[in-house]
Scaffold this active site. Structure first.
Site, short mmCIF file in Angstrom:
data_model
loop_
_atom_site.label_atom_id
_atom_site.label_comp_id
_atom_site.label_asym_id
_atom_site.label_seq_id
_atom_site.Cartn_x
_atom_site.Cartn_y
_atom_site.Cartn_z
N HIS A 47 0.85 -1.20 0.00
CA HIS A 47 0.00 0.00 0.00
C HIS A 47 0.88 1.25 0.00
O HIS A 47 0.56 2.24 -0.65
CB HIS A 47 -0.88 0.04 1.26
N GLN A 96 -18.13 -7.06 0.43
CA GLN A 96 -17.29 -7.85 -0.48
C GLN A 96 -16.80 -9.13 0.19
O GLN A 96 -16.03 -9.88 -0.40
CB GLN A 96 -16.12 -7.03 -1.03
N VAL A 141 4.44 -5.62 -4.74
CA VAL A 141 5.65 -5.54 -3.89
C VAL A 141 5.79 -6.89 -3.20
O VAL A 141 4.80 -7.49 -2.77
CB VAL A 141 5.51 -4.39 -2.86
N SER A 144 -2.19 -8.18 3.27
CA SER A 144 -2.59 -8.04 4.68
C SER A 144 -2.86 -9.41 5.29
O SER A 144 -2.80 -9.59 6.50
CB SER A 144 -3.84 -7.18 4.78
O1 PAF Z 1 -8.16 -4.25 -2.75
C1 PAF Z 1 -8.77 -3.89 -1.71
O2 PAF Z 1 -8.17 -3.68 -0.66
C2 PAF Z 1 -10.27 -3.73 -1.77
O3 PAF Z 1 -10.86 -4.68 -2.59
C3 PAF Z 1 -10.71 -2.32 -2.16
C4 PAF Z 1 -10.30 -1.98 -3.58
C5 PAF Z 1 -10.14 -1.31 -1.19
C6 PAF Z 1 -12.25 -2.22 -2.09
O4 PAF Z 1 -12.72 -2.47 -0.79
#
Ligand code: PAF
Length: 307
Positions: free
Chosen positions: A39, A67, A183, A193
């Site tokens: 990130h 999700q 990375v 994560s």
């Molecule tokens: O890749 C992620 O961390 C998630 O799918 C995102 C794009 C932040 C959407 O919740």
């Protein structure tokens, strides 16, 4: 540099109003928190691209409930806002948007972004029904809330990146979607994560993903160029079989999928394919990891070079 954290949509919009009215660009890095160097690379890229234009980088930190098809996975997802804030400061972010679930999905929420067709049904979409509907919906909302000029996503989530680009194109969103390289740890494991959840023995086993992908990449680059028609399809199938065997050769890995696709169309490898996406997903204990590489294979016999 201090990063401001905003929880509400209205307060974030007020903070960004003067930036927007001055025509300054905004970079958005959508995340679910538990930030790592991967990130960090997206945030640094946004800061490096936008600062010279007097722009701002907004990082959203939101564990998006819609999700997750598995409630336990949602509950186990790490929440580490203090550490996330430090990483954002080091990487050059200006603002964190960390809303509650109720802020994003108030009572009565019932509008979703759904993509028809095969693209959401394969790879991660096959194993995680509804996952991409949740991703597309939340990213669409974040785009409306933040109003970014550019949005940065990792190439590790290749299908997500493909679908987000397609959503932006299909829905005429005037936002540049920027894909950033994966990375990796020193042994090649892609940063995620989820890696923090791996037991030491699972962590060691997870190195099989990138080893299998690298072998598949070399095999694709050796064996696919110059082939066409059935020969190319057969060779692609045999590379895929070796990829599957390489992951299944690791006793602690439970394969979810291993696929070769055309990296541009997300369809099957054809004579026109120049770049092949090799993508894998596997469980190590309860933790599901994904990774991918691109093989440059040139085209087969039928390509019209004038295009
Ligand atoms: O890749 C992620 O961390 C998630 O799918 C995102 C794009 C932040 C959407 O919740």
């Amino acid at each position: 540099m201090t990063v401001e954290v905003y929880r509400g949509i209205d307060e974030l919009r007020s903070a960004l109003a003067s930036v927007r009215s001055a025509g300054r660009p905004i970079g958005l890095v959508p995340t679910m928190g538990a930030l790592h160097r991967g990130h960090g690379s997206l945030i640094s890229r946004s800061a490096a691209e936008l600062r010279p234009e007097n722009g701002l980088t907004v990082v959203s930190v939101f564990v998006n409930p819609i999700q997750f098809e598995d409630r336990t996975d949602l509950e186990r997802y790490p929440r580490t806002l203090d550490a996330d804030r430090r990483l954002c400061e080091e990487a050059g972010a200006d603002i964190i948007f960390a809303p509650t679930a109720r802020e994003i999905y108030p009572d009565g929420f019932s509008s979703f972004v759904d993509m028809e067709g095969e693209f959401t049904q394969k790879l991660c979409g096959r194993a995680r029904p509804g996952h991409f509907r949740g991703v597309l919906t939340v990213v669409c909302k974040l785009f409306h809330i933040v109003g970014p000029t550019r949005a940065y996503f990792g190439e590790k989530d290749a299908q997500q990146l493909f679908l987000l680009k397609k959503m932006a194109y299909d829905l005429d969103m005037d936002i540049r979607i920027v894909g950033c390289p994966t990375v990796r740890e020193t042994d090649g494991l892609a940063l995620s994560s989820r890696n923090a959840r791996l037991a030491p023995q699972e962590r060691a086993a997870a190195g099989c993903l990138i080893r299998a992908l690298k072998e598949g990449q070399s095999a694709s680059e050796d064996r696919l160029p110059g082939t066409a028609g059935t020969a190319r399809a057969e060779r692609a199938a045999s590379v895929r079989a070796s990829l599957i065997a390489a992951v299944e050769g690791e006793p602690s890995a439970r394969l979810d999928y291993a696929e070769l696709l055309d990296a541009e169309t997300f369809g099957p490898v054809t004579d026109e394919t120049g770049r092949v996406l090799l993508a894998v997903a596997a469980f190590f204990g309860e933790t599901r990891l994904i990774d991918n590489v691109i093989a440059d294979v040139g085209s087969g016999g039928k390509r019209d070079e004038s295009r």
